[in-house]
Design a protein around this motif. Structure first.
Motif, PDB file in Angstrom:
ATOM      1  N   THR A 273      44.964  -9.332-112.169  1.00  0.00           N
ATOM      2  CA  THR A 273      44.732  -9.365-110.716  1.00  0.00           C
ATOM      3  C   THR A 273      44.260  -7.992-110.236  1.00  0.00           C
ATOM      4  O   THR A 273      44.485  -6.972-110.901  1.00  0.00           O
ATOM      5  CB  THR A 273      46.029  -9.697-109.925  1.00  0.00           C
ATOM      6  OG1 THR A 273      46.953  -8.605-110.098  1.00  0.00           O
ATOM      7  CG2 THR A 273      46.675 -10.994-110.382  1.00  0.00           C
TER       8      THR A 273
ATOM      9  N   SER B  42      47.170  -0.613-100.964  1.00  0.00           N
ATOM     10  CA  SER B  42      46.597  -1.167 -99.711  1.00  0.00           C
ATOM     11  C   SER B  42      45.537  -0.216 -99.154  1.00  0.00           C
ATOM     12  O   SER B  42      44.478  -0.656 -98.712  1.00  0.00           O
ATOM     13  CB  SER B  42      47.650  -1.330 -98.624  1.00  0.00           C
ATOM     14  OG  SER B  42      48.698  -2.062 -99.077  1.00  0.00           O
TER      15      SER B  42
ATOM     16  N   GLU C  18      31.633  -6.767-105.666  1.00  0.00           N
ATOM     17  CA  GLU C  18      33.086  -6.713-105.443  1.00  0.00           C
ATOM     18  C   GLU C  18      33.772  -6.006-106.616  1.00  0.00           C
ATOM     19  O   GLU C  18      34.695  -5.210-106.417  1.00  0.00           O
ATOM     20  CB  GLU C  18      33.655  -8.129-105.274  1.00  0.00           C
ATOM     21  CG  GLU C  18      33.274  -8.772-103.949  1.00  0.00           C
ATOM     22  CD  GLU C  18      33.565 -10.270-103.902  1.00  0.00           C
ATOM     23  OE1 GLU C  18      33.574 -10.829-102.799  1.00  0.00           O
ATOM     24  OE2 GLU C  18      33.769 -10.896-104.969  1.00  0.00           O
TER      25      GLU C  18
ATOM     26  N   THR D   1      40.483  -5.665 -98.490  1.00  0.00           N
ATOM     27  CA  THR D   1      41.845  -6.068 -98.108  1.00  0.00           C
ATOM     28  C   THR D   1      41.940  -7.592 -98.273  1.00  0.00           C
ATOM     29  O   THR D   1      41.002  -8.302 -97.942  1.00  0.00           O
ATOM     30  CB  THR D   1      42.106  -5.669 -96.636  1.00  0.00           C
ATOM     31  OG1 THR D   1      41.929  -4.256 -96.560  1.00  0.00           O
ATOM     32  CG2 THR D   1      43.504  -6.027 -96.177  1.00  0.00           C
ATOM     33  N   GLY D   2      43.053  -8.043 -98.819  1.00  0.00           N
ATOM     34  CA  GLY D   2      43.212  -9.495 -99.003  1.00  0.00           C
ATOM     35  C   GLY D   2      42.783  -9.970-100.386  1.00  0.00           C
ATOM     36  O   GLY D   2      42.901 -11.138-100.719  1.00  0.00           O
ATOM     37  N   TYR D   3      42.280  -9.058-101.205  1.00  0.00           N
ATOM     38  CA  TYR D   3      41.825  -9.445-102.551  1.00  0.00           C
ATOM     39  C   TYR D   3      42.890  -9.229-103.626  1.00  0.00           C
ATOM     40  O   TYR D   3      42.607  -9.412-104.811  1.00  0.00           O
ATOM     41  CB  TYR D   3      40.577  -8.637-102.925  1.00  0.00           C
ATOM     42  CG  TYR D   3      39.282  -9.210-102.381  1.00  0.00           C
ATOM     43  CD1 TYR D   3      39.065  -9.313-101.015  1.00  0.00           C
ATOM     44  CD2 TYR D   3      38.272  -9.630-103.243  1.00  0.00           C
ATOM     45  CE1 TYR D   3      37.890  -9.823-100.512  1.00  0.00           C
ATOM     46  CE2 TYR D   3      37.090 -10.151-102.746  1.00  0.00           C
ATOM     47  CZ  TYR D   3      36.905 -10.244-101.388  1.00  0.00           C
ATOM     48  OH  TYR D   3      35.735 -10.752-100.893  1.00  0.00           O
ATOM     49  N   THR D   4      44.102  -8.817-103.222  1.00  0.00           N
ATOM     50  CA  THR D   4      45.098  -8.367-104.204  1.00  0.00           C
ATOM     51  C   THR D   4      45.350  -9.365-105.344  1.00  0.00           C
ATOM     52  O   THR D   4      45.521  -8.962-106.475  1.00  0.00           O
ATOM     53  CB  THR D   4      46.454  -8.065-103.533  1.00  0.00           C
ATOM     54  OG1 THR D   4      46.698  -9.053-102.557  1.00  0.00           O
ATOM     55  CG2 THR D   4      46.494  -6.696-102.918  1.00  0.00           C
ATOM     56  N   HIS D   5      45.394 -10.674-105.022  1.00  0.00           N
ATOM     57  CA  HIS D   5      45.770 -11.637-106.065  1.00  0.00           C
ATOM     58  C   HIS D   5      44.576 -12.246-106.785  1.00  0.00           C
ATOM     59  O   HIS D   5      44.736 -13.091-107.660  1.00  0.00           O
ATOM     60  CB  HIS D   5      46.678 -12.717-105.472  1.00  0.00           C
ATOM     61  CG  HIS D   5      47.938 -12.116-104.926  1.00  0.00           C
ATOM     62  ND1 HIS D   5      48.860 -11.476-105.737  1.00  0.00           N
ATOM     63  CD2 HIS D   5      48.385 -11.975-103.658  1.00  0.00           C
ATOM     64  CE1 HIS D   5      49.830 -10.986-104.989  1.00  0.00           C
ATOM     65  NE2 HIS D   5      49.565 -11.262-103.726  1.00  0.00           N
ATOM     66  N   LYS D   6      43.385 -11.800-106.445  1.00  0.00           N
ATOM     67  CA  LYS D   6      42.204 -12.330-107.126  1.00  0.00           C
ATOM     68  C   LYS D   6      42.078 -11.748-108.525  1.00  0.00           C
ATOM     69  O   LYS D   6      42.547 -10.641-108.796  1.00  0.00           O
ATOM     70  CB  LYS D   6      40.955 -11.974-106.328  1.00  0.00           C
ATOM     71  CG  LYS D   6      40.801 -12.803-105.066  1.00  0.00           C
ATOM     72  CD  LYS D   6      39.331 -13.054-104.826  1.00  0.00           C
ATOM     73  CE  LYS D   6      39.119 -14.135-103.806  1.00  0.00           C
ATOM     74  NZ  LYS D   6      37.785 -14.699-103.884  1.00  0.00           N
TER      75      LYS D   6
ATOM     76  N   HIS E 125      45.478  -6.399-107.766  1.00  0.00           N
ATOM     77  CA  HIS E 125      46.662  -5.576-107.507  1.00  0.00           C
ATOM     78  C   HIS E 125      47.101  -4.848-108.775  1.00  0.00           C
ATOM     79  O   HIS E 125      47.330  -3.632-108.771  1.00  0.00           O
ATOM     80  CB  HIS E 125      47.796  -6.452-106.959  1.00  0.00           C
ATOM     81  CG  HIS E 125      48.994  -5.660-106.541  1.00  0.00           C
ATOM     82  ND1 HIS E 125      49.964  -5.262-107.424  1.00  0.00           N
ATOM     83  CD2 HIS E 125      49.350  -5.160-105.326  1.00  0.00           C
ATOM     84  CE1 HIS E 125      50.879  -4.558-106.772  1.00  0.00           C
ATOM     85  NE2 HIS E 125      50.532  -4.484-105.502  1.00  0.00           N
TER      86      HIS E 125
ATOM     87  N   ASP F 272      41.687  -1.160 -98.653  1.00  0.00           N
ATOM     88  CA  ASP F 272      41.158  -1.100 -97.297  1.00  0.00           C
ATOM     89  C   ASP F 272      39.899  -0.229 -97.269  1.00  0.00           C
ATOM     90  O   ASP F 272      38.878  -0.600 -96.692  1.00  0.00           O
ATOM     91  CB  ASP F 272      42.257  -0.521 -96.387  1.00  0.00           C
ATOM     92  CG  ASP F 272      41.794  -0.451 -94.948  1.00  0.00           C
ATOM     93  OD1 ASP F 272      41.137  -1.398 -94.516  1.00  0.00           O
ATOM     94  OD2 ASP F 272      42.082   0.570 -94.282  1.00  0.00           O
TER      95      ASP F 272
END
Ligand code: ATP
Ligand code: MG
Length: 289
Positions: A95, A119, A142, A128-133, A97, A123
């Motif tokens: 991931t 974070s 990306e 932001t919001g990609y942590t679990h991808k 993260h 950011d």
């Protein structure tokens, strides 16, 4: 003291390809250095010597006076942050993260500051919001941003970026340029980058180093580099588009400027001066009549 200092460095790959020949290069704290050169000139090879991913066949590489050898790798790799040309060479975790936390965990960063740094880094690169991808499932641009975030999270002293704008969309390029300049100015992180994107060079570099077939053939300010026509031509480079346009206008006597503008800001200033002078001349002609 120099941040990076290479003295008489050569490097040959196992198959005998001599990728670097007698390189002498110093990078000072706070500098923004662009390394330019055609495909195969040796830019990526050079970068891998900065943190010991490759060891020189001859010569010496120092980071703040410390030889880049095995016993110093831990210190040096923390301070010399490397963003690879191909993010697939850099990303290996399940991931995003985990990818960004990996280096921080190795440094023993405590859990709460680790989360904060992850974070912050996400950011900063706009993810932001990609942590679990999964990094392997991201688009090229990306991936490039995640690779940058992993390195930024470590807050290195020098950021070494191999083709940082490749694969980014136009807005992504503009954001990256702003971000890197901000990092340089506020966090005092030194920047060394290789790029084929000559339009970003005047926005992102104080100094330009040109390589050709493993050798450094030029080192000077960004303005000097783009003024050195022979160097530009011989090394498969070109002027930034704005400078090319200014050159054409200069040749047709539309724009008179002593120094060729390299950025939109510089061109705007040159055109403004030209227009003001023309208006003044017009008024004087009317008065003379
Ligand atoms: N693993 C390798 N084994 C053998 N030769 C290699 C290897 N990697 C690179 N080379 C050779 O070393 C030389 C320099 O390559 P390098 O990748 O450093 O160039 P570059 O300036 O980064 O080029 P580009 O602009 O295409 O990224 C080239 O001739 C290349 O073919
Ligand atoms: Mg390369």
């Amino acid at each position: 003291m120099e941040l990076l200092k290479l003295t008489d460095v050569s490097y040959s790959y196992y198959d005998g390809t001599q990728a670097l020949k007698n390189i002498n290069l110093s990078v000072l704290p706070g500098e923004r250095v662009a390394i330019l050169g055609a495909n195969g000139a040796g830019k990526s090879t050079l970068f891998q010597l900065f943190n010991g991913l490759l060891q020189p066949s001859a010569g010496e590489v120092l980071f703040k006076g410390l030889p880049v050898v095995k016993e110093n790798y831990k210190t040096i790799r923390r301070s010399v942050g490397m963003v690879f040309q191909d993010p697939d060479d850099q990303l290996f975790s399940a991931t995003v993260h985990q990818e960004i936390s990996y280096g921080l965990l190795n440094l023993g960063v405590p859990k709460n500051s680790l989360e904060e740094q992850v974070s912050w880094a996400l950011d900063v690169v706009g993810l932001t919001g990609y942590t679990h991808k999964s990094p392997s499932r991201l688009s090229g641009g990306e991936k490039k941003r995640v690779a940058l975030a992993t390195v930024l999270a470590m807050q290195p002293e020098v950021l070494v970026l191999d083709e940082p704008t490749a694969a980014l969309d136009p807005r992504g390029v503009a954001q990256l340029v702003d971000l890197l300049n901000q990092i340089n100015q506020t966090l005092h992180i030194t920047l060394v980058f290789a790029s084929h994107d000559v339009d970003v060079v005047p926005l992102l570099a104080d100094r330009v180093v040109v390589m050709n077939q493993g050798e450094i053939v030029f080192s000077g300010t960004t303005a000097e580099a783009f003024d050195a026509k022979e160097i530009i031509r011989h090394n498969k480079l070109r002027l930034p588009r704005i400078a090319h346009l200014a050159e054409l206008l200069q040749r047709e006597d539309v724009l008179a400027c002593d120094v060729l503008p390299l950025t939109i800001g510089q061109a705007k200033a040159a055109i403004k001066t030209e227009v003001q002078n023309a208006r003044l001349e017009g008024k004087q002609n009317v008065l003379a009549k």
